[in-house]
Each structure stands twice: as C-alpha cells, then as structure tokens.
Write a protein that holds these residues in place. Sequence first.
Motif, PDB file in Angstrom:
ATOM      1  N   ASP A 112      88.861  31.596  53.781  1.00 30.70           N
ATOM      2  CA  ASP A 112      88.908  32.652  52.784  1.00 30.70           C
ATOM      3  C   ASP A 112      88.300  33.900  53.393  1.00 30.70           C
ATOM      4  O   ASP A 112      87.351  33.819  54.176  1.00 30.70           O
ATOM      5  CB  ASP A 112      88.111  32.230  51.543  1.00 30.70           C
ATOM      6  N   PHE A 113      88.903  35.039  53.034  1.00 35.80           N
ATOM      7  CA  PHE A 113      88.272  36.303  53.431  1.00 35.80           C
ATOM      8  C   PHE A 113      87.234  36.666  52.388  1.00 35.80           C
ATOM      9  O   PHE A 113      87.489  36.585  51.183  1.00 35.80           O
ATOM     10  CB  PHE A 113      89.312  37.409  53.572  1.00 35.80           C
ATOM     11  N   VAL A 114      86.068  37.045  52.855  1.00 33.88           N
ATOM     12  CA  VAL A 114      84.997  37.464  51.944  1.00 33.88           C
ATOM     13  C   VAL A 114      85.017  38.985  51.904  1.00 33.88           C
ATOM     14  O   VAL A 114      85.012  39.631  52.956  1.00 33.88           O
ATOM     15  CB  VAL A 114      83.623  36.979  52.454  1.00 33.88           C
ATOM     16  N   GLU A 115      85.090  39.541  50.705  1.00 43.33           N
ATOM     17  CA  GLU A 115      85.133  41.003  50.582  1.00 43.33           C
ATOM     18  C   GLU A 115      83.750  41.550  50.277  1.00 43.33           C
ATOM     19  O   GLU A 115      82.971  40.943  49.565  1.00 43.33           O
ATOM     20  CB  GLU A 115      86.090  41.401  49.448  1.00 43.33           C
ATOM     21  N   GLU A 116      83.482  42.714  50.824  1.00 44.04           N
ATOM     22  CA  GLU A 116      82.167  43.325  50.581  1.00 44.04           C
ATOM     23  C   GLU A 116      82.064  43.833  49.161  1.00 44.04           C
ATOM     24  O   GLU A 116      83.044  44.186  48.550  1.00 44.04           O
ATOM     25  CB  GLU A 116      81.935  44.480  51.568  1.00 44.04           C
TER      26      GLU A 116
END
Lengths: 522, 188
Positions: free
Chosen positions: B184-188
């Motif tokens: 999963d991409f973690v978004e800021e």
Amino acid sequence: MSALHPDEITAGRLTGALVPDRPLTMDPQTGDGTLIDDPSKRAPLVLNNRSFHDVTEIVCGYCEQRPGGWWLPVFGLVSTLAGIGTLMILYLLVTGVGVWGLNNQVDWAWDITNFVFWIGIGHAGTLISAILCLLKQKWRTSINRAAEAMTIFAVICAGTFPGIHVGRIWMIWMVFPIPNANAIWPNFRSPLLWDVFAVSTYFTVSLLFWYMGMIPDFATLRDRAALRLKRATGPTVAPFVNIRQDQLRAWIYGLLSMGWRFSTRHWQNYEKAYIMLAGVSTPLVLSVHSIVSFDFATSILPGWHTTIFPPYFVAGAIFGGFAMVLGLMIPARELYPNMKELITLRHLENMAKIILVTGSMVGFAYAMEFFIAWYSANKYEADVFMYNRLMPPFIADWLGLERSAPYWWAYWAMISCNVLSPQLFWVKRFRTSPLWIFVVSMAVTVGMWFERFVIIVTSLHRAFLPGEWGMFFPTPVDILTFVGTVGIFVTLFMLFLRFLPAFAMSEIKNVMPQASPHPDHH
Amino acid sequence: MSKARKIYKTEDGGVVYGVMAEFDTPADLFHAAEMVRDAGYSRWDVYSPFPVHGMEEAMGLKATKLPLLTGIVGLSGAGLGYLFQWWVTTKGYATVVQGKPFDAFQPWVPVTFEIGVLFTAFCALLGMFAFNALPMWYHPLLKKDRFLRVSDDRFVICIEASDPKFDPDRTRELLEKLHGRHFDFVEE
C-alpha cells in the motif's frame, strides 16, 4: 495461510467477540501443564496455544468489556473503606495526633508500622520488574505490570503516614530543601531526611518505569478504539451525550501513548531505556528499605540499634511484597476470564518458592538478633528480646521469672506467620495449590505487619528506665486509618485492572515461542 | 544531501510518504529486513508489536547513544546532589547537630545516591522520547487501518519516499520478492 494469524480470524476480529473459550485441562502430575520437573523441557508461559491476537484480546478485554457482577459490590465495599480512611485522616488533621493512642513513651506506633508495612509491600513490584528483568527471568512478563501497579499504590499508602504523623501538616514542606525566607535548610545528617529522599525517589522512579512499560500497550488500546470508531455503532459515554466511549479511549490512551508506532528504531531506544531503568531500580529498591531501616538502626534504642537491619529489612520487604502480589493475583485469576492462561501454576509456584527463601532469610535474621543480644553481653539488648518480646506470662510464671512480655502474642504471631507458615512450601502439593498459597500469603501479610509492630512498639515501650515504661493501646482512629489505607490500596488496584493494561502485552508476546525470528533453531 | 527530494503522487493526487508491506511472521520480517538493508535503503523502518530479537542488526542500526547520555546526566545529578548537601551543611545552614563534623561526607552518601538515581531515571525516559522524536500524535502511517493492527499481531516494513533509492515500482518489487503482502502507498 500462516500458522500465526489465519485470515478467517483476521476477518472476524474487532467484532467485540470474546476470545475462543478453551477450558484448561488439568493433569495430576503437571497441573495445567506447566509444572514440569524435567529441566530439558521448557514450560509454556502462555497456555492453550494462544496466538498474539488472542493475547491482545484477552488483555484488552479486561479494560474494554464490563467486568462480572462481582465487581460493583466489591468496589463499593473497598471504596467505602477508602472513604472511611480519608475521613479518619481529615479528623486527625483538624484535631491533632492525640486522636491516636500515642503517648510519651510509645511515640511511634501504628503510624510508622503502617508506613514500613506499605513501603515494604511495594518492594516486590520492583523486584519483579527490575531484578527479574536483569536476571532475564521470562516468567516475570505476566505479573510485572500488576506488581508495579501494586508498588505505586503501596507507596501512596506508605507516604501518607509520615506526612500525617508530623502533627502540623501545613509545615510538611520543611522536609524538602525549599528556599525560604528564614534561610532554614534540612539536616542532611538525619536518616529521617534520607528517608524523605529515598521514598520520594522510589515513588517517582517506579512511576516512570510503570508508565514507560505501558506506552506500547496504551498504543494497542488506542489503535483498537480507533478501528472500532470507524464502525458505525458503539456505546456512548452517557445517555443523550453524543460522545462514544471509544472516542474517549482513543483520546486518552492516544495521549498517554505519546504517538507510539511500534517502530524498531524506537524499540531500540526503548529497550535501552528500559534496561537502564531496571538497572537503577535494582540498587534503588535495596537502598530504600536499607534507609528505612536506618531510621531505627542509627538510634541508640536497644532492639533498634542493630547492624543486621538493612539486609533483614530488605529481605522482609520482598517477602511481604510477594505475599501481597499473590494475595491480589490469586483472586484476580479466579475472577477474570482467561487470566489462568497467563498466570500459570508455575508462576504461582515460582513466587511461592521466593516466599519460602525470603521467609527463611527473615527467620535467620530473627535468630541472629537473639544470638547477638546474648553475644554482645549487653543487658539492655538481652532484656528487650527476652522480656519485651519473647516471654509469655504463663511460661514466666512456670519458670518463676519476675517479668514477662506484655506483647508476647505479637511476637509469636510474627514467628508463626513469617517463619513457620512458609515452611509448608517445601511440599510441592502446597506450593502448587492456589488456595494454600493464598492462605499462606495472607498469613505472611499479617505476620509482616506484626513484625514492624514488634520492632517499633516492643522496643519503645520499655527502654532504659523502668520509670518511663508504658503500654500502647490503639484507638478506633488508629485502626480505621489502617483499614482505610487497605481500602485505598485495593480501590486503586481495582481501578487499575479496570482501566489500564493489566498485563504487559508486548512483553508477553515477546516471550511466546512464535516470537522468535529463528524458529528453526533451538 | 542538498539534492531536492523527488515527490511521488498517488492517483488521487496525495503525496506519497512511502510504501508499506505486511509480513506474516517475525522470521519473514527478519529476513526481509536483512534484504532491505543489503539493498542499500536508509530511510525505512520495521514495525512490530514487540521488539523482535536481533532486529537492530538485521536493519543495520547503529548502537544508540542514549546510555552514554543517561550515564553523564545521572553522574552529574549525583554530583550536584553532593555539592548541594555540602553547601547546605557547611555554608548555607551550618548547624551543630550532636557535635558531628560539618564536612563529613558519609552522611551525604544516601541522598547523593538517590538524586543520581532520580536524574538517571528521568534522563532514560525523557531521552527515549527525545531520541524517538516523541510525542508525535500525528503520523502518516497511523492513518492506515492495516497499520493500526501492528499493535496487535502484524509485522510491517515501510520504505519512505524520501529515501534516495526509493522508486515506486522497484521498491515494491523488492518487498514482493521478500514475501511481503498487502502493499500500500502511504500518503502524507
């Protein structure tokens, strides 16, 4: 599919469902499977093949789910006692220390007895959390949190007594080195001042240690509340108040967890800080009761002026403290679901063995005091032991002696509770039976209170000059203040079990077999 | 270090903090950490519900300076405590008590020790917070539901987009090769 956390369990998690119930199977030889005498076999620390997730559910369940029907009546009783104790303290403060049974000869009695009793109780918590940590005793992980909590609450009860016994409570700030207009400073050559520093440092360091241990577990409680919040329903804090309980949990536990996110870079500093706190708590706990014993040992009173006091007090403190841990945890493990899987019979047996060892050390110290009283050829010292403590009137009559000890019953209560009763634990059947352990630990708790009473009151009541001999009789205020501190202690402990993580989850998970990164080895 | 960091964005336009992957067991996590270390990443972290034994070496972390700091602070505390008692007893409030000498060091030992312990304990806890940049009640990872289960029984590696070697596809491939799951991409 992984053996550790199959996905069907994952799918069903956080539904609030109870942990799958697996009754314990008892074996006549090994009890719940942990009483293995074969040293080549490692006894399991968590029973029933629980997964990490089960441990989380079991421990978090204690503070997330409503306790059984027993909780409210018991809590009502102990908090009433706590209230009575508080009223007694208020009564003392507005009236004066004359409401206690103190007199010119016996000017320390139940107050300082209770102080030493409670501070000693605390020492088992530090022993379990610090000394057993340094010795890499893995079994400590399921009892250390509760034992540390017990330490904090016992020191709160202990600290009350020196505070209120001074008479003029509004002057108590003078025990601390606070700059003041009169330029008066405390006397650093007095053991009573050392005691102020020892006890306040002990309380502070125990609190820091306890809090630091709870940070990862607060984060677990925070994350579970946050995940449940994303689901639509959940109880609110009160009718017609639109704040859900999980919202409060997420806020409070979240604040306390400091934003802990289980990072290895954080764990590295955390483990170092933990081991350093254990490292300084170990000499600290030994110093605290040594310094408490200096209150007596540096005086010239026969019965107090003894070099054996520091080690004797420390052994006695650990002895009495373990008895209190067992006295709290044995009922708790009967009353709370699945607690027997975390606190196994082997845990109880290990603690019973410590009681046997420290009880025998205390018994040795009692014998050594008599030997020194005789060997020193000091008349006053010998008389304190023979005629203030030991000699019952009916034996004195029979032997034709002129004097006997009015407090002989206190002395013999101490001997039978502290020295004789733990000897039962030489027999495996007694030291593996929760009921017997509970009975002995209650006896030890009573005996350790009497030990402090014997040391303080029987030495004071007949010192050098017969003209100033006297007796001490407790008043109802004396008695109810002590009973009140028992209420305060148990109330705080029940609130701890209800609202804080009662077991160190991250530490328990770490000693489970599946936690090893090298499962093929050993 | 002066090189500007490359910004990656998700399809929704969020700035990518990093890519995370889950692992099933401490053993998988351990081996994956060794491989990520050997691949030369520097801004990444391993998340586990308990400190996995030996993970510092597997990640190639340097020993922490916390014990050194705590030792210095603890000894300084003991020294200050000693000096304070010396000043009070000999200068500030020199009072004759039972004819004892003013400048005997022996009665100061217990309080010196206690103050040293007190400073050490505060430094260990507060130093742990400072070295870990805590408290930090907001973090991109804490927005991920999957990540919140690390506090229960999950094991996660997250490689941050600020890492000079970070590349959305290659980094993901590496984690895939190491038996990671649920990327999963973690978004800021």
